[in-house]
Every structure is written in structure tokens, then in C-alpha cells.
Design an enzyme around this catalytic site. Structure first.
Site, PDB file in Angstrom:
ATOM      1  N   ASP A  51       0.543  -8.746  -4.885  1.00  7.26           N
ATOM      2  CA  ASP A  51      -0.004  -9.368  -3.675  1.00  7.26           C
ATOM      3  C   ASP A  51      -1.455  -8.910  -3.476  1.00  7.26           C
ATOM      4  O   ASP A  51      -2.153  -9.406  -2.592  1.00  7.26           O
ATOM      5  CB  ASP A  51       0.867  -9.088  -2.443  1.00  7.26           C
ATOM      6  CG  ASP A  51       1.018  -7.613  -2.137  1.00  7.26           C
ATOM      7  OD1 ASP A  51       0.634  -6.776  -2.981  1.00  7.26           O
ATOM      8  OD2 ASP A  51       1.534  -7.293  -1.042  1.00  7.26           O
ATOM      9  N   SER A  52      -1.934  -7.999  -4.355  1.00  9.30           N
ATOM     10  CA  SER A  52      -3.369  -7.688  -4.411  1.00  9.30           C
ATOM     11  C   SER A  52      -4.174  -8.943  -4.743  1.00  9.30           C
ATOM     12  O   SER A  52      -5.395  -8.962  -4.563  1.00  9.30           O
ATOM     13  CB  SER A  52      -3.649  -6.592  -5.441  1.00  9.30           C
ATOM     14  OG  SER A  52      -3.080  -6.919  -6.695  1.00  9.30           O
ATOM     15  N   ASP A  90       5.416  -9.579  -6.924  1.00  8.79           N
ATOM     16  CA  ASP A  90       5.446  -8.909  -5.617  1.00  8.79           C
ATOM     17  C   ASP A  90       6.020  -9.847  -4.558  1.00  8.79           C
ATOM     18  O   ASP A  90       5.662 -11.032  -4.524  1.00  8.79           O
ATOM     19  CB  ASP A  90       4.004  -8.571  -5.180  1.00  8.79           C
ATOM     20  CG  ASP A  90       3.710  -7.080  -5.199  1.00  8.79           C
ATOM     21  OD1 ASP A  90       4.649  -6.278  -5.323  1.00  8.79           O
ATOM     22  OD2 ASP A  90       2.512  -6.732  -5.092  1.00  8.79           O
ATOM     23  N   LYS A 120       9.317  -7.213  -6.835  1.00  9.42           N
ATOM     24  CA  LYS A 120       8.909  -5.888  -6.369  1.00  9.42           C
ATOM     25  C   LYS A 120       8.699  -5.944  -4.873  1.00  9.42           C
ATOM     26  O   LYS A 120       8.207  -6.944  -4.347  1.00  9.42           O
ATOM     27  CB  LYS A 120       7.623  -5.460  -7.092  1.00  9.42           C
ATOM     28  CG  LYS A 120       7.000  -4.158  -6.619  1.00  9.42           C
ATOM     29  CD  LYS A 120       5.856  -3.772  -7.538  1.00  9.42           C
ATOM     30  CE  LYS A 120       4.726  -3.046  -6.870  1.00  9.42           C
ATOM     31  NZ  LYS A 120       4.122  -3.700  -5.714  1.00  9.42           N
ATOM     32  N   GLU A 122       7.925  -3.256  -1.163  1.00  9.10           N
ATOM     33  CA  GLU A 122       7.421  -1.961  -0.696  1.00  9.10           C
ATOM     34  C   GLU A 122       8.424  -1.278   0.230  1.00  9.10           C
ATOM     35  O   GLU A 122       9.014  -1.923   1.093  1.00  9.10           O
ATOM     36  CB  GLU A 122       6.083  -2.148   0.035  1.00  9.10           C
ATOM     37  CG  GLU A 122       4.986  -2.676  -0.880  1.00  9.10           C
ATOM     38  CD  GLU A 122       3.627  -2.779  -0.183  1.00  9.10           C
ATOM     39  OE1 GLU A 122       3.477  -2.329   0.972  1.00  9.10           O
ATOM     40  OE2 GLU A 122       2.702  -3.323  -0.820  1.00  9.10           O
ATOM     41  N   GLU A 188       2.270   4.974  -5.599  1.00  4.59           N
ATOM     42  CA  GLU A 188       0.847   4.687  -5.413  1.00  4.59           C
ATOM     43  C   GLU A 188       0.179   5.773  -4.570  1.00  4.59           C
ATOM     44  O   GLU A 188       0.650   6.101  -3.472  1.00  4.59           O
ATOM     45  CB  GLU A 188       0.658   3.314  -4.750  1.00  4.59           C
ATOM     46  CG  GLU A 188      -0.827   2.996  -4.504  1.00  4.59           C
ATOM     47  CD  GLU A 188      -1.138   1.533  -4.246  1.00  4.59           C
ATOM     48  OE1 GLU A 188      -0.229   0.692  -4.338  1.00  4.59           O
ATOM     49  OE2 GLU A 188      -2.307   1.229  -3.966  1.00  4.59           O
TER      50      GLU A 188
HETATM   51  N1  LIG Z   1      -8.705  -4.468  -6.192  1.00  2.00           N
HETATM   52  C1  LIG Z   1      -7.659  -3.775  -5.719  1.00  2.00           C
HETATM   53  N2  LIG Z   1      -7.312  -2.614  -6.310  1.00  2.00           N
HETATM   54  C2  LIG Z   1      -6.253  -1.905  -5.850  1.00  2.00           C
HETATM   55  O1  LIG Z   1      -5.953  -0.824  -6.432  1.00  2.00           O
HETATM   56  C3  LIG Z   1      -5.509  -2.415  -4.757  1.00  2.00           C
HETATM   57  C4  LIG Z   1      -5.924  -3.621  -4.171  1.00  2.00           C
HETATM   58  N3  LIG Z   1      -6.997  -4.280  -4.660  1.00  2.00           N
HETATM   59  N4  LIG Z   1      -5.262  -4.167  -3.100  1.00  2.00           N
HETATM   60  C5  LIG Z   1      -4.034  -3.571  -2.660  1.00  2.00           C
HETATM   61  C6  LIG Z   1      -4.039  -2.139  -2.828  1.00  2.00           C
HETATM   62  C7  LIG Z   1      -5.021  -1.397  -1.972  1.00  2.00           C
HETATM   63  N5  LIG Z   1      -5.316  -0.253  -2.800  1.00  2.00           N
HETATM   64  C8  LIG Z   1      -6.396   0.593  -2.652  1.00  2.00           C
HETATM   65  C9  LIG Z   1      -7.564   0.145  -2.086  1.00  2.00           C
HETATM   66  C10 LIG Z   1      -8.639   0.989  -1.932  1.00  2.00           C
HETATM   67  C11 LIG Z   1      -8.562   2.311  -2.350  1.00  2.00           C
HETATM   68  C12 LIG Z   1      -9.726   3.202  -2.159  1.00  2.00           C
HETATM   69  O2  LIG Z   1     -10.806   2.764  -1.841  1.00  2.00           O
HETATM   70  N6  LIG Z   1      -9.526   4.508  -2.332  1.00  2.00           N
HETATM   71  C13 LIG Z   1     -10.564   5.530  -2.255  1.00  2.00           C
HETATM   72  C14 LIG Z   1     -10.250   6.595  -1.197  1.00  2.00           C
HETATM   73  C15 LIG Z   1      -9.637   6.090   0.022  1.00  2.00           C
HETATM   74  C16 LIG Z   1     -10.657   5.570   1.016  1.00  2.00           C
HETATM   75  O3  LIG Z   1     -11.536   6.352   1.408  1.00  2.00           O
HETATM   76  O4  LIG Z   1     -10.538   4.386   1.407  1.00  2.00           O
HETATM   77  C17 LIG Z   1     -10.652   6.301  -3.544  1.00  2.00           C
HETATM   78  O5  LIG Z   1     -11.763   6.770  -3.867  1.00  2.00           O
HETATM   79  O6  LIG Z   1      -9.622   6.430  -4.246  1.00  2.00           O
HETATM   80  C18 LIG Z   1      -7.382   2.756  -2.916  1.00  2.00           C
HETATM   81  C19 LIG Z   1      -6.310   1.895  -3.078  1.00  2.00           C
HETATM   82  C20 LIG Z   1      -4.579  -0.312  -4.035  1.00  2.00           C
HETATM   83  N7  LIG Z   1      -4.409  -1.744  -4.205  1.00  2.00           N
HETATM   84  C1  LIG Z   2      -1.334  -2.127  -7.184  1.00  2.00           C
HETATM   85  C2  LIG Z   2       0.044  -2.669  -7.350  1.00  2.00           C
HETATM   86  C3  LIG Z   2       1.068  -1.579  -7.295  1.00  2.00           C
HETATM   87  C4  LIG Z   2       0.386  -3.748  -6.365  1.00  2.00           C
HETATM   88  O1  LIG Z   2       1.305  -3.659  -5.616  1.00  2.00           O
HETATM   89  C5  LIG Z   2      -0.451  -4.952  -6.340  1.00  2.00           C
HETATM   90  O2  LIG Z   2      -1.299  -5.149  -7.225  1.00  2.00           O
HETATM   91  O3  LIG Z   2      -0.242  -5.754  -5.413  1.00  2.00           O
HETATM   92 MG   LIG Z   3       1.369  -5.164  -4.126  1.00  2.00          MG
END
Ligand SMILES: Nc1nc(=O)c2c([nH]1)NC[C@@H]1CN(c3ccc(C(=O)N[C@@H](CCC(=O)O)C(=O)O)cc3)CN21
Ligand SMILES: CC(C)C(=O)C(=O)O
Ligand SMILES: [Mg+2]
EC number: 2.1.2.11
Length: 283
Positions: A51-52, A90, A120, A122, A188
Site C-alpha cells: 500500500d506504499s 497488502d 498481508k 498490519e 518494520e
Molecule cells: N517510499 C517509501 N518507502 C518506505 O519505506 C515506506 C513508504 N514509502 N511508505 C510506507 C512506509 C512508511 N515508511 C517509512 C517512511 C519514512 C521513514 C523515514 O523517513 N525514516 C527516517 C527516520 C524517521 C523520521 O524522522 O521520520 C530514517 O532516517 O529512517 C521510514 C519509514 C516505510 N514505508
Molecule cells: C514496506 C512494506 C513492508 C509495506 O508494507 C509496503 O510497501 O506497503
Molecule cells: Mg504496506
């Protein structure tokens, strides 16, 4: 875990076997036929229609707005393109939480209308009965705990889960998932020692999305990993290519060639080969 001939399909039991054998499982998201075909040809074990797609393909800020019909269309295109990899779809936000029956009905739609191989969702303890209802109907379920993007407003952002006291809750969730019959679980944004503990305790494989190297496999959003995304890359992503850069340079070249007249050439055009050899436009 690719010890089988090229076009032998990956099944749920391959994941269990991979965990027992210590063969790491590889996964990528995919949202369309073109990318899914490439990942399949390269030998990926599974693709996830995440769902990303809400973020990556549709441009939303969160995963919440994407609809079942939208994800089914993408899922169907991936299923058509893939010959070998296992295909997981998802369940979007709002399509399974209401009741185990709602979860099963949505899962059936994905299996029937997109022909995905598994779904899948959550959550852990809170969706235990939902997972059980789906798996008892013969549909394989992959669970997803730790940072669960569909509850990001409740979790307060992209925050690491399972630190401190959170570790025990994470283990409880993982146990509930295994009890309910899921074949695999995504962890995650979980500290790697906690992910290692969960991996050790469960008999089903754990898949890391920012949960360190001790899980049974790894999964990332493909556009992050290959540099085709917009926005910030999470820390757990290693960028293996700069596809956006490749595409930008090629696009500039294309525009230049059109403007200079270098494209198209005669060889890239059609001759008029009418049988009487005469052109309607002159001698
Ligand atoms: N493009 C994309 N990648 C992803 O991994 C992802 C998505 N979209 N959409 C759904 C979720 C959201 N997720 C995410 C989105 C942002 C961070 C991120 O920016 N993390 C930062 C620290 C956290 C913050 O400060 O926001 C990092 O440096 O890891 C992590 C997971 C994982 N999934
Ligand atoms: C990042 C994975 C685990 C996910 O749920 C997604 O891509 O939606
Ligand atoms: Mg997802």
C-alpha cells in the site's frame, strides 16, 4: 534460496524451508508489470504489492487513502508479469480491521480478482482472529508489526518500535501471529537485537524492513532501493542504482535530439511503398 530450476514457482513452504536452511529470503515491492517482470527475472523470492503505492505511485503523504480497487488493479498487473516469484498483496487501511469477516471478504477479493498468492495486513494481537479467519479459509497471510504505517497518526510518525518495554509487546504480537497461522511476518523499524529475538523465537520467517541483519529475509520499497523515488530515503535503505538520474539524463538527450532534428532519422521513419510507385503528393 534459489536452488530450484528457473520457472519453478515459489510457494509458502519455500519460505519455511529457507528459514530452516538459513537461506535468506529476498523481497521487493512492485506496483506494475514492467518492474515486477524485471525483479522476477533477476530471481527475487517474493514481490509485495505494498500500500506504499499510495506514496510511491499515487503521490499521497500516507498509505491511508489507497483503495482496494486501486491495489487490486496493480496486483493483477504484477501477477500477470511474474512467472516464478511469490506474490503478496497488502490489504489497504479500512479493508480488514472491522471484523474477521471483513478481512476474509477483502482477502477473497484479492485472491479472486488479482490472483495474488497471499495477503498481508498490519497488526499482531489486535488482528489475531482476523488472521485466523483468513488462513482457515486457505489463504496464506503475511503479518506486519513494528512500525505499521497505517497507524502512523497514532504512533506519532515514522518511529522505531519495540524499544525498551515495547520489546515484550512486539514479542506478544509475533506469538499471536504465529498462533493464528500466518506463514511469515514483516518487522518494520525494530531494533536489530529485538528483531533477532523474535526471529529466534518464531518458527515462521521474519522479514526485515529496517529491522537489521538477523531476520530471515529483507524487503524494501523498490523505488527507494533503486533511486526512482521522490523524497527522503529512510536510513535502512541502501541505494543500488540511480534510476531517476538515468531517466532524467535520457529524457534530456531525447528532448535535445528532437530540437536539433537528430531524432527521428530516415531509418526511424517509413517509406511510401505504394504498388504503382506513385506518390499522391507529386511526381
Ligand atoms: N517510499 C517509501 N518507502 C518506505 O519505506 C515506506 C513508504 N514509502 N511508505 C510506507 C512506509 C512508511 N515508511 C517509512 C517512511 C519514512 C521513514 C523515514 O523517513 N525514516 C527516517 C527516520 C524517521 C523520521 O524522522 O521520520 C530514517 O532516517 O529512517 C521510514 C519509514 C516505510 N514505508
Ligand atoms: C514496506 C512494506 C513492508 C509495506 O508494507 C509496503 O510497501 O506497503
Ligand atoms: Mg504496506
Amino acid at each position: 534460496m534459489t536452488d530450484t530450476p528457473a520457472v519453478k514457482r515459489v510457494r509458502t513452504r519455500h519460505f519455511a524451508q529457507a528459514k530452516r536452511d538459513g537461506h535468506k529470503i529476498s523481497g521487493l515491492t512492485a506496483y506494475d508489470a514492467a518492474s515486477a517482470k524485471v525483479f522476477d527475472q533477476a530471481g527475487i523470492d517474493f514481490v509485495l504489492i505494498g500500500d506504499s503505492a499510495a506514496n510511491v505511485m499515487l503521490g499521497y503523504d500516507t498509505t491511508l487513502p489507497i483503495k482496494v480497487d486501486e491495489l487490486i488493479t496493480m496486483s493483477r498487473s504484477v501477477v500477470r508479469a511474474v512467472e516464478r516469484a511469490f506474490v503478496i498483496a497488502d490489504l489497504p487501511f479500512g479493508s480488514y480491521e472491522v471484523s474477521p469477516e471483513q478481512a476474509l471478504e477483502t482477502s477473497i477479493r484479492f485472491m479472486k480478482e488479482s490472483e495474488a498468492h497471499a495477503v498481508k495486513l498490519e497488526g499482531g494481537v489486535r488482528v489475531e482472529s482476523h488472521i485466523r479467519r483468513i488462513t482457515e479459509s486457505g489463504i496464506p497471510v503475511c503479518a506486519h508489526i513494528g512500525f505499521t504505517p497505517q497507524s502512523e497518526h497514532n504512533l506519532g510518525g515514522h518511529i522505531i518500535q519495540g524499544r525498551g518495554d515495547g520489546a515484550e509487546q512486539l514479542l506478544e504480537d509475533a506469538r499471536a501471529i504465529e498462533r493464528a497461522g500466518a506463514f511469515m511476518v514483516v518487522l518494520e523499524m525494530v531494533p536489530s537485537d529485538v528483531a533477532a529475538r523474535v526471529t529466534e523465537e518464531l518458527s515462521i520467517p521474519t522479514i526485515s524492513v529496517g529491522a537489521g541483519p538477523h531476520c530471515d529475509g529483507q524487503l524494501t520499497v523498490w523505488t527507494d532501493t533503486f533511486g526512482y523515488g521522490q523524497g527522503r530515503r529512510p536510513k535502512f535503505v541502501r541505494q543500488y542504482a540511480d534510476l531517476a538520474g538515468v531517466l532524467r539524463d535520457a529524457t534530456k538527450q531525447y528532448i535535445d535530439d528532437i530540437q536539433s532534428g537528430a531524432y527521428p532519422s530516415e531509418a526511424e521513419s517509413y517509406e511510401n511503398t505504394h504498388p504503382d510507385g506513385k506518390s499522391p503528393f507529386g511526381p
